[in-house]
Design a protein around this motif. Structure first.
Motif, mmCIF file in Angstrom:
data_model
loop_
_atom_site.group_PDB
_atom_site.id
_atom_site.type_symbol
_atom_site.label_atom_id
_atom_site.label_comp_id
_atom_site.label_asym_id
_atom_site.label_seq_id
_atom_site.Cartn_x
_atom_site.Cartn_y
_atom_site.Cartn_z
ATOM 1 N N VAL A 36 -24.964 -31.975 24.874
ATOM 2 C CA VAL A 36 -23.711 -32.748 24.810
ATOM 3 C C VAL A 36 -23.115 -32.438 23.428
ATOM 4 O O VAL A 36 -23.853 -32.417 22.439
ATOM 5 N N PRO A 37 -21.818 -32.172 23.343
ATOM 6 C CA PRO A 37 -21.249 -31.821 22.038
ATOM 7 C C PRO A 37 -21.551 -32.871 20.963
ATOM 8 O O PRO A 37 -21.493 -34.073 21.224
ATOM 9 N N SER A 38 -21.858 -32.383 19.772
ATOM 10 C CA SER A 38 -22.276 -33.278 18.675
ATOM 11 C C SER A 38 -21.276 -34.387 18.391
ATOM 12 O O SER A 38 -21.667 -35.513 18.097
ATOM 13 N N LEU A 39 -19.993 -34.054 18.462
ATOM 14 C CA LEU A 39 -18.987 -35.073 18.129
ATOM 15 C C LEU A 39 -19.009 -36.224 19.126
ATOM 16 O O LEU A 39 -18.467 -37.288 18.876
ATOM 17 N N GLN A 40 -19.651 -35.982 20.277
ATOM 18 C CA GLN A 40 -19.784 -37.058 21.264
ATOM 19 C C GLN A 40 -21.175 -37.675 21.247
ATOM 20 O O GLN A 40 -21.346 -38.853 21.534
ATOM 21 N N TYR A 41 -22.191 -36.840 20.938
ATOM 22 C CA TYR A 41 -23.569 -37.322 20.988
ATOM 23 C C TYR A 41 -23.914 -37.970 19.647
ATOM 24 O O TYR A 41 -24.661 -37.436 18.830
ATOM 25 N N SER A 42 -23.322 -39.106 19.401
ATOM 26 C CA SER A 42 -23.513 -39.793 18.125
ATOM 27 C C SER A 42 -23.014 -41.226 18.302
ATOM 28 O O SER A 42 -22.251 -41.511 19.217
ATOM 29 N N TYR A 43 -23.484 -42.094 17.411
ATOM 30 C CA TYR A 43 -23.103 -43.512 17.515
ATOM 31 C C TYR A 43 -21.629 -43.722 17.203
ATOM 32 O O TYR A 43 -21.052 -43.010 16.382
#
Ligand code: N01
Length: 534
Positions: A59-66
């Motif tokens: 999942v793209p990093s900018l989405q896979y984050s709090y």
């Protein structure tokens, strides 16, 4: 201090992965006392345990984050479109430090027994070190894919070389140089590890039981302008992503694979292949529902594999025979290309099954393969496994293991009838593994925290799923996937990968519809739950 003096804490949270960290943060912020337990030595969950070479998120990093902290999402900088495991673990550590979360956890402390104390209306938790802790609420944050599956292959324990599982990769790494390595399994973990192991090892033999579908990641460094663009309106970006299926921020192509010409279909598949990653599944809306449409996806993969893999016999073995979409799509970097290397061999276990593992390696019905290192990339006892390895006993001492003997039953994937004051984060029956997990985790964390506030405000002491609501929820899950390919095949979604596990599709397939339902349940005074006062 807990609000009730008969307990040590308001809540106990099991697990210090992304869910456990978010949960303790939220509870503490909201004035609930909390104690966390974690088997591992530190935070990170999945990203703590899965340190195998090549591990990265799809999942793209900018989405896979709090998203619970605007400052955090503004300040943290991801280096790649799909973050590698070490970077995600650094992120988890950063979050733990930034919000001072480690103080809530007892690390290296597995919970072995959780008992609901009927007389006092609270949970009694026993850890492997014998300690006992009492709390009003039990919140499990044990992950969906955290109970590693070690297959019962004859002779496994006799192997004299190094035996490792991708899901429990040693901290210090595994030295592959000059070694003969065998990998059993060709799922997501294996397709990421195999190309890297092939580069390091003297020789690699891949033992494949089911040929996999995998698409290239086409991973790349994350351009600062791309991150800036998202950060300009991160909230809007999050809202957009969360409104789409699985919170992945993408919509499937609403054309049928059968309504376009052969040339156009090929062009659309090719474009999705070149773009890479999970969005390939949305090339056409019907490829996971309509068998003829599904055939076209399989044909595309077969064509790609024959094009990439030079040895026709190896290419033949790599052609997936099961339907596209039955198992989770894998995402790789150079997986099929790796089989063109001179130091890589593929063994098709459907043609030559493993007879036993010996001191020297693997003996199949056709040959013996000598190995120095054996990698089990054999997956997990998904969704229920992480919960059932804890002995959880609800009202009247009823064991969750017994209640789920014929398959997991929950209400909203969060609660189980007969297990009062217990909440499951990302549990079976919720969308969990069919979403961007960090987003669905935060949705659960918020919902549970709001529920505890409600109970406190109403002076209520006890909440549990109503048995009828739970049954209806189970029926709804089944109805949602009726006729779909995903629910009928052999996969960990259905429990088919674990011998003897009850077969039942365990995931809610409509995110964001699920979020709306959870909100409606809460707004309606927790419809479908039994609530009781003090
Ligand atoms: O596990 P798997 P995984 N003899 O179950 C084989 C997530 N994930 O760890 O298909 C021989 O997919 C088994 O064969 P078969 C993601 O959700 C995400 O790879 O049962 N083979 C299969 O090939 C993923 O779906 C990321 O016939 C045996 C393999 O082992 C989930 O985790 C990365 C066997 C297991 O594949 C699980 O992935 C990694 C036996 N006795 C994981 N037993 C990303 O974000 C099992 N196998 C990119």
């Amino acid at each position: 201090m807990p609000s009730n003096p008969s307990v040590d804490f308001d809540a106990i949270v099991i697990g210090a992965g992304f869910a456990g960290m978010a949960m303790v943060h939220r509870l503490n912020r909201d004035g609930f006392s909390v104690q966390g337990f974690e088997t591992g030595a530190d935070v990170g969950g999945t990203w703590y345990w899965n340190r195998y070479p090549g591990a990265r998120c799809d999942v793209p990093s900018l989405q896979y984050s709090y998203q619970f902290s605007e400052e955090l999402q503004q300040e943290w900088e991801w280096s790649e479109h799909y973050a590698p495991q070490p970077e995600i673990l650094r992120y988890a550590n950063h979050v733990a430090e930034r919000f001072d979360l480690r103080r809530f956890f007892r690390f290296n402390t597995a919970v072995t027994l959780a008992e609901f104390d009927e007389a006092n209306g609270h949970w009694k938790i026993t850890a492997a070190d014998g300690s006992v802790t009492r709390a009003h609420y039990l919140i499990t944050a044990v992950g969906c894919l955290s109970a590693a599956n070690t297959p019962d292959i004859p002779g496994l324990n006799t192997f004299a070389g190094q035996l490792v599982h991708t899901g429990h990769w040693p901290d210090e790494g595994v030295a592959m140089e000059g070694k003969r390595v065998g990998v059993i399994g060709t799922g997501s973990s294996a397709v990421q590890a195999i190309p890297i192991i092939a580069e390091e090892a003297e020789h690699l033999t891949v033992f494949q039981r089911t040929a996999t579908y995998t698409v290239p990641a086409h991973n790349r460094p994350l351009a600062p302008e791309e991150a800036q663009e998202v950060k300009r309106d991160y909230k809007g970006f999050r809202e957009f992503c969360s409104s789409k299926p699985g919170a992945y921020g993408m919509l499937p192509n609403m054309q049928s694979a059968l309504e376009v010409s052969d040339a156009e279909r090929q062009q659309i598949y090719e474009k999705a292949w070149q773009a890479g990653g999970i969005p390939f599944s949305g090339s056409f809306y019907d490829i996971t529902y309509d068998l003829k449409a599904n055939d076209t996806a399989q044909a595309f993969f077969h064509g790609k594999i024959r094009e990439i893999v030079k040895n026709p016999e190896t290419a033949r073995k790599l052609l997936p025979k099961h339907r596209f979409g039955v198992k989770r799509l894998c995402v790789d970097t150079n997986y099929y290309e790796t089989f063109n290397r001179a130091n890589v061999a593929l063994v098709d276990l459907t043609e030559e099954p493993i007879e036993r593992i010996t001191e020297a390696g693997i003996r199949t019905t056709a040959a013996t393969y000598e190995l120095d290192i054996l990698v089990l990339a054999t997956g997990f006892d998904a969704l229920t496994g992480p919960l059932l390895r804890i002995d959880i006993r609800g009202a009247g001492g009823t064991r969750l293991r017994d209640v789920w003997a014929h398959g997991a039953e929950t209400y909203l994937g969060v609660s189980v009838a007969g297990f009062p004051n217990m909440f499951i984060l990302s549990g079976p029956g919720s969308p969990s593994v069919l979403t961007n997990m960090v987003v669905s985790i935060e949705q659960h964390v918020g919902w549970v925290a709001d529920c505890l506030h409600y109970l406190r405000a109403q002076g209520l002491q006890r909440i549990e799923a109503d048995a009828a609501a739970q049954q209806a929820w189970g029926e709804e899950l089944v109805a949602m996937v009726a006729g779909s390919i995903i629910a009928t095949g052999n996969s960990w979604y259905t429990g088919a990968n674990i011998p003897g596990k009850p077969r039942r599709f365990m995931v809610h397939v409509d995110y964001p519809g699920y979020v709306k339902r959870c909100a409606e349940v809460a707004a309606d005074g927790y419809r479908g739950f039994k609530l009781a006062g003090g």
